[in-house]
Write a protein that holds these residues in place. Structure first.
Motif, PDB file in Angstrom:
ATOM      1  N   LEU A  95     -85.896  20.979  82.631  1.00  0.00           N
ATOM      2  CA  LEU A  95     -87.348  20.862  82.738  1.00  0.00           C
ATOM      3  C   LEU A  95     -87.902  19.908  81.682  1.00  0.00           C
ATOM      4  CD1 LEU A  95     -89.882  22.075  84.209  1.00  0.00           C
ATOM      5  CD2 LEU A  95     -89.956  23.758  82.341  1.00  0.00           C
ATOM      6  N   LEU A  96     -87.282  19.908  80.498  1.00  0.00           N
ATOM      7  CA  LEU A  96     -87.782  19.110  79.379  1.00  0.00           C
ATOM      8  C   LEU A  96     -87.003  17.814  79.197  1.00  0.00           C
ATOM      9  CD1 LEU A  96     -88.466  21.922  76.749  1.00  0.00           C
ATOM     10  CD2 LEU A  96     -89.857  21.175  78.680  1.00  0.00           C
ATOM     11  N   HIS A  97     -86.228  17.438  80.215  1.00  0.00           N
ATOM     12  CA  HIS A  97     -85.487  16.164  80.227  1.00  0.00           C
ATOM     13  C   HIS A  97     -84.452  16.090  79.109  1.00  0.00           C
ATOM     14  CE1 HIS A  97     -89.388  15.452  82.245  1.00  0.00           C
ATOM     15  NE2 HIS A  97     -88.644  14.784  83.116  1.00  0.00           N
ATOM     16  N   GLY A  98     -83.825  17.241  78.848  1.00  0.00           N
ATOM     17  CA  GLY A  98     -82.781  17.293  77.843  1.00  0.00           C
ATOM     18  C   GLY A  98     -81.401  17.336  78.464  1.00  0.00           C
ATOM     19  N   ALA A  99     -80.405  17.573  77.624  1.00  0.00           N
ATOM     20  CA  ALA A  99     -79.012  17.578  78.061  1.00  0.00           C
ATOM     21  C   ALA A  99     -78.518  19.004  78.266  1.00  0.00           C
ATOM     22  CB  ALA A  99     -78.135  16.877  77.021  1.00  0.00           C
ATOM     23  N   PRO A 100     -77.677  19.239  79.256  1.00  0.00           N
ATOM     24  CA  PRO A 100     -77.092  20.575  79.429  1.00  0.00           C
ATOM     25  C   PRO A 100     -76.111  20.875  78.308  1.00  0.00           C
ATOM     26  CG  PRO A 100     -76.060  19.026  80.928  1.00  0.00           C
ATOM     27  CD  PRO A 100     -77.186  18.290  80.276  1.00  0.00           C
ATOM     28  N   GLY A 101     -75.942  22.151  78.029  1.00  0.00           N
ATOM     29  CA  GLY A 101     -74.948  22.573  77.042  1.00  0.00           C
ATOM     30  C   GLY A 101     -75.305  22.259  75.609  1.00  0.00           C
ATOM     31  N   ALA A 102     -76.579  21.994  75.337  1.00  0.00           N
ATOM     32  CA  ALA A 102     -76.974  21.592  73.978  1.00  0.00           C
ATOM     33  C   ALA A 102     -78.031  22.523  73.400  1.00  0.00           C
ATOM     34  CB  ALA A 102     -77.480  20.160  73.981  1.00  0.00           C
ATOM     35  N   GLY A 103     -78.007  23.778  73.817  1.00  0.00           N
ATOM     36  CA  GLY A 103     -78.971  24.721  73.271  1.00  0.00           C
ATOM     37  C   GLY A 103     -78.680  26.126  73.729  1.00  0.00           C
TER      38      GLY A 103
END
Length: 429
Positions: A95-103
């Motif tokens: 949703l926030l245009h980030g990367a998977p597996g990084a939070g």
């Protein structure tokens, strides 16, 4: 439970000799709520985000029951929880245009912020900065001050402009070789305005400094605010230089407490938040991505369920309701002689003040009528959720009546601006 005298705690509790039956226990529990704010009536304006969805509430209750006892401390025993946490973090990252597996998930915004500051401190130390500094605006959430206090990091607060957004020139002047991370709010809590994230992140990127966006409040609403066509300045991972974002699912994600995500742009930074003991203590390898050890399962499952149950279409419609309610209230407040919104908000959070009335007395009159706005030094604080659409006309009428009462001589009860808990020896007023 006997109601204590006004302003006093009940008598000291003693350990029960015998158990209490279910019906009596529940009756006592309900009886103890005699002075709780009635959030279901839509007269509370923070702490609980009323989604006005009995179906969602039923789903969350069922999910909580399904995961009542599980413990996320050990994902090898409850791998379903690890999957739910990963999917939840990845959904918000998408949703926030980030990367998977990084939070991952935390218990709330304060813990997300604490972990973000911890990562900044550790990376700074690795780079030879033994005395790192965090730079924030004056309106940054006090959780940053708490994190700095607990982690031994210095916080430098810089001024904000007349619009209550961080002053970028003041920020630039505050940066030096000790700066480990800068912070922008999206939006800030007191005034509901978004800091100039693009400029803040650019300053950080130029100097190789981390930039954290505190979207604990707006992270699950701003994407849909933007889809409604509202003016939303760039703030998420689409902005170069933003290295981490915190966003609370138990706010405008409408899950129950406590569920927040801390997302990183770089997976290596997510790995840095994990703390491990090599087993020298005698109990085996111990690892944790947050300060907590035992982590209750219901908030993890509930966060996952809320996102899946509502979906983008559901969140968009709820955002529309909140937006329309905000606009109705802002227009109505402008028509009440003596009241003003102190600054046009970017979202659904705003402060109401007055140039000629004792605004604290106005707040006291609202409380007398059964309404519970929060108090700030500059006025009354309102944070809207979907259910407030049903009570907005009544709120405007109550505000007008409160103003009339103050003009007729209603004095303040002396209630002070408070955000957070009372001290351990203080009974709530």
């Amino acid at each position: 439970m006997t109601e204590p005298a006004e302003g006093q705690w009940p008598a000291a509790a003693t350990f029960p000799q015998r158990g209490t039956g279910k019906d009596a226990l529940l009756a006592e529990l309900v009886g103890n709520r005699y002075d709780d704010a009635d959030w279901r009536a839509g007269r509370l304006f923070s702490l609980i985000y009323h989604p006005d969805s009995p179906e969602l509430e039923d789903v969350l209750a069922a999910v909580s029951r399904e995961y009542l006892a599980e413990n996320a401390l050990n994902p090898f025993r409850f791998p379903s929880l690890a999957r739910l946490e990963r999917e939840t973090a990845d959904m918000v990252a998408d949703l926030l245009h980030g990367a998977p597996g990084a939070g991952g998930l935390t218990s709330g915004g304060t813990e997300s912020i604490l972990v973000a500051v911890y990562v900044a401190r550790e990376l700074a130390r690795e780079a030879g900065n033994s005395d790192p500094v965090l730079v924030t605006g004056m309106t940054a959430h006090p959780a940053f001050a708490k994190a700095c206090h607990l982690l031994g990091v210095e916080q430098v607060r810089v001024r904000v402009g007349p619009d209550h957004r961080i002053d970028v020139d003041a920020l630039a002047e505050a940066l030096d070789d000790r700066t480990a991370m800068v912070v922008a709010s999206a939006p800030n809590y007191p005034f509901g305005v978004i800091d100039p994230v693009e400029q803040v992140a650019a300053l950080a990127a130029e100097r190789g400094i981390l930039c954290h966006v505190d979207a604990c409040l707006g992270g699950l609403l701003l994407p849909f605010w933007e889809r409604l066509g509202e003016p939303v300045p760039p703030w998420d991972f689409r902005v170069p230089g933003v290295t981490s974002i915190s966003a609370d699912i138990h706010k405008y994600g409408y899950s129950f407490k406590g569920a927040s995500v801390l997302l990183h742009r770089d997976r290596a930074n997510y790995a840095k938040q994990w703390w491990f003991d090599d087993g020298a203590w005698g109990g085996g390898l111990y690892g944790s991505p947050t300060p907590a050890g035992t982590r209750p399962a219901p908030p993890i499952a509930g966060a996952w369920a809320a996102l899946r149950f509502l979906g983008a279409d559901g969140y968009l419609e709820m955002a529309r309701v909140v937006r329309d309610t905000r606009d109705l209230l802002l227009r109505g407040i402008e028509q009440i002689d003596g009241l003003r919104v102190t600054h046009q908000p970017d979202l659904s959070i705003f402060e109401v003040g007055s140039d000629d009335l004792d605004i604290s007395a106005v707040g006291d009159a609202l409380v007398d009528a059964g309404w519970y706005p929060d108090r700030q030094p500059g006025g009354l604080h309102f944070m809207l959720s979907p259910f407030h659409a049903k009570v907005a006309p009544d709120l405007l009428a109550a505000l007008a009546a409160a103003v009339t009462a103050v003009r007729d001589g209603r004095k303040s009860d002396g209630t002070t601006a408070t955000y957070g808990s009372a001290g351990p020896s203080e009974a709530p007023a």
